[in-house]
Scaffold this active site. Structure first.
Site, short mmCIF file in Angstrom:
data_model
loop_
_atom_site.label_atom_id
_atom_site.label_comp_id
_atom_site.label_asym_id
_atom_site.label_seq_id
_atom_site.Cartn_x
_atom_site.Cartn_y
_atom_site.Cartn_z
N HIS A 1 52.12 35.84 13.77
CA HIS A 1 51.06 35.63 14.77
C HIS A 1 49.75 35.33 14.07
CE1 HIS A 1 49.45 35.80 18.76
NE2 HIS A 1 48.71 36.86 18.54
N LYS B 1 52.85 38.86 29.40
CA LYS B 1 52.48 40.27 29.31
C LYS B 1 51.27 40.56 30.20
CE LYS B 1 49.88 38.76 25.38
NZ LYS B 1 49.87 38.54 23.95
N TYR C 1 23.38 52.11 43.67
CA TYR C 1 23.22 53.21 42.71
C TYR C 1 22.17 52.87 41.66
CZ TYR C 1 27.72 55.05 44.36
OH TYR C 1 28.75 55.56 45.10
N ARG D 1 48.87 43.89 12.21
CA ARG D 1 49.43 44.75 13.26
C ARG D 1 50.91 44.95 12.91
NH1 ARG D 1 47.61 41.83 18.85
NH2 ARG D 1 49.51 40.71 18.31
N ARG E 1 54.61 29.86 21.59
CA ARG E 1 54.35 31.01 22.45
C ARG E 1 53.03 30.87 23.19
NH1 ARG E 1 55.24 33.71 17.55
NH2 ARG E 1 53.09 34.41 17.58
N CYS F 1 29.53 48.48 42.39
CA CYS F 1 30.12 49.79 42.68
C CYS F 1 31.62 49.74 42.45
CB CYS F 1 29.86 50.19 44.13
SG CYS F 1 28.14 50.15 44.61
N MET F 2 32.27 50.87 42.66
CA MET F 2 33.72 50.91 42.47
C MET F 2 34.44 49.99 43.46
SD MET F 2 36.23 54.23 42.54
CE MET F 2 35.27 55.19 41.39
N ASP F 3 33.93 49.97 44.69
CA ASP F 3 34.64 49.25 45.76
C ASP F 3 33.82 48.17 46.44
OD1 ASP F 3 36.70 51.28 45.46
OD2 ASP F 3 35.30 52.59 46.53
C1 LIG Z 1 49.71 37.21 23.69
C2 LIG Z 1 50.49 36.60 22.62
C3 LIG Z 1 50.58 35.22 22.51
C4 LIG Z 1 49.81 34.26 23.37
O1 LIG Z 1 48.49 34.14 22.91
P1 LIG Z 1 47.48 33.13 23.66
O2 LIG Z 1 46.27 33.15 22.82
O3 LIG Z 1 47.25 33.72 25.01
O4 LIG Z 1 48.18 31.84 23.72
C5 LIG Z 1 51.42 34.71 21.53
N1 LIG Z 1 52.12 35.53 20.72
C6 LIG Z 1 52.05 36.87 20.79
C7 LIG Z 1 52.85 37.71 19.86
C8 LIG Z 1 51.23 37.44 21.75
O5 LIG Z 1 51.15 38.78 21.82
#
Ligand SMILES: *Cc1c(COP(=O)(O)O)cnc(C)c1O
Length: 387
Positions: A170, A42, A270, A140, A226, A317-319
């Site tokens: 999770h 992600k 700035y 969540r 995961r 700065c931004m850039d």
């Molecule tokens: C992002 C995420 C992970 C991975 O977590 P890490 O701490 O980066 O290993 C695993 N499961 C879910 C549902 C996530 O959103």
């Protein structure tokens, strides 16, 4: 000899070493032998480039790619990636068709969502893959563990339309020193999943372990894992640091395009937050907070140039940023390293995160789309491919 990496960009680039990601994936395999792997990619693969990182991990044989949202999964499908993709975040009912048409797996955390999906699946005359999300303490998305039976039985009733591939949860703090809440979450999860044994039903795959748990809690590996941050070479927290040696895959680089001497007593940037005490050499680098180099690094950040550390002076700065090099030398075209290694010096995303009072995840995902990603394979920089 072909071009070197620094010939492949003009201003700034995030250089991703795919060999490091492969190494880190092998660490996951060593820690979770025989388990199916959902590689979490992600947020632009934690800043590493969604499509190329996804394609690399698919080629390396992971079982699933994991995104947060369907929009990310669609980009992977458009890029021709065909392995299973699971989206772990919420979706709108207007997006259900997109999942089904592109064979993207759903995360389902409520009976309402399940009903919407099964109605659409019936309309498409398809049976769709879902992963049922149980909330064991994260608060969540996910059905509360004590109510999970409701979701499991609803999914059974919708069996014709809905194929339950896995049940998952999770962890909230598998990266903290004290693992007692993590153990409680695991126990709640396993208790909920006993539904299938109680009803003598075939059990879906069970999955709960993120990077921290893969590194620290072998009893949580279950059927699928995961990993996210560890694939990119960072530990979720110092508490797993001794468990494995990971290789950071991303370096952030910029080119010297200007040099000037800041006269003693002159301020920089700035807000005039920094003033030269002597006549000092300085290089403005063409990278700023719009690239993800946080403004919080003003007068704090360090940059490697010609193998030495130098301070970012004045406000980011931004850039652009300005780096004071004292009486050192720099020439147009020199490569400056903001994250990564140069000579014997290293600056990690974790170092920047500590200065910013945040975590490496935020530093990495913050590297914006404006920064081109260049993909290399360790020690073969001359074969680098630019994108
Ligand atoms: C992002 C995420 C992970 C991975 O977590 P890490 O701490 O980066 O290993 C695993 N499961 C879910 C549902 C996530 O959103």
């Amino acid at each position: 000899m072909g071009p070197s990496v620094s010939d492949l960009y003009h201003r700034a680039a995030a250089v991703i070493d795919l060999a490091c990601i492969r190494h880190n994936l092998n660490v996951v395999r060593a820690k979770a032998p025989g388990r199916k792997i959902i590689a979490m990619i992600k947020a632009n693969a934690y800043g590493h480039g969604l499509m190329q990182t996804g394609a690399h991990l698919a080629a390396e044989g992971v079982d699933y790619l994991g995104t947060a949202f369907v929009e990310e999964a669609l980009e992977l499908r458009k890029a021709g990636i065909t392995i299973p993709i699971i989206t772990s975040g919420p979706f709108s009912k207007f997006q259900i068709g997109l999942f089904i048409e592109n064979q993207i797996d759903f995360t389902v955390g409520s009976t309402d969502a399940l009903h919407l999906i099964s109605e659409s699946a019936a309309f498409y005359k398809k049976r769709v893959n879902v992963h049922l999300k149980v909330d064991t303490g994260m608060m969540r998305i996910g059905i509360r563990h004590s109510n999970a039976d409701l979701l499991f039985s609803a999914a059974l009733k919708a069996e014709k339309q809905v194929n339950v591939v896995s049940v998952f949860s999770h962890f909230a703090n598998a990266d903290s020193e004290d693992l007692s809440f993590t153990r409680l979450q695991l126990e709640r999860f396993l208790e909920a999943a006993r539904f299938y044994e109680r009803h003598c039903l075939p059990k879906p795959l069970l999955q709960i372990a993120n990077s921290a748990a893969i590194l620290r809690m072998p009893e949580s590996l279950l059927d699928m894992v995961r990993p996210g941050i560890m694939l990119y070479g960072y530990h979720p927290s110092p508490h797993s640091a001794t468990a494995a040696s990971l290789r950071p895959a991303l370096s952030l680089r910029a080119k010297v395009m200007y040099f000037k001497v800041i006269l003693k007593g002159s301020s920089v940037g700035y807000g005039r937050t920094w003033t030269a005490l002597e006549n000092w050499g300085a290089v403005p680098l063409p990278v700023g907070y719009a690239d993800g180099y946080a403004r919080g690094l003003s007068n704090k950040g360090q940059v490697l140039l010609r193998g030495r550390r130098h301070l970012v002076v004045g406000t980011v700065c931004m850039d652009q940023i300005v780096v004071c090099i004292g009486d050192g030398e720099a020439y147009n075209g020199d490569e400056a390293v903001l994250i990564g290694r140069q000579g014997d010096e290293v600056i990690t995303a974790h170092d920047l995160a500590s200065q910013l009072d945040t975590i490496s995840y935020e530093v990495l995902t913050g590297i914006s789309q404006r920064v081109p990603r260049i993909f290399i394979n360790e020690k073969r920089e001359q074969e680098a491919i630019s994108k």
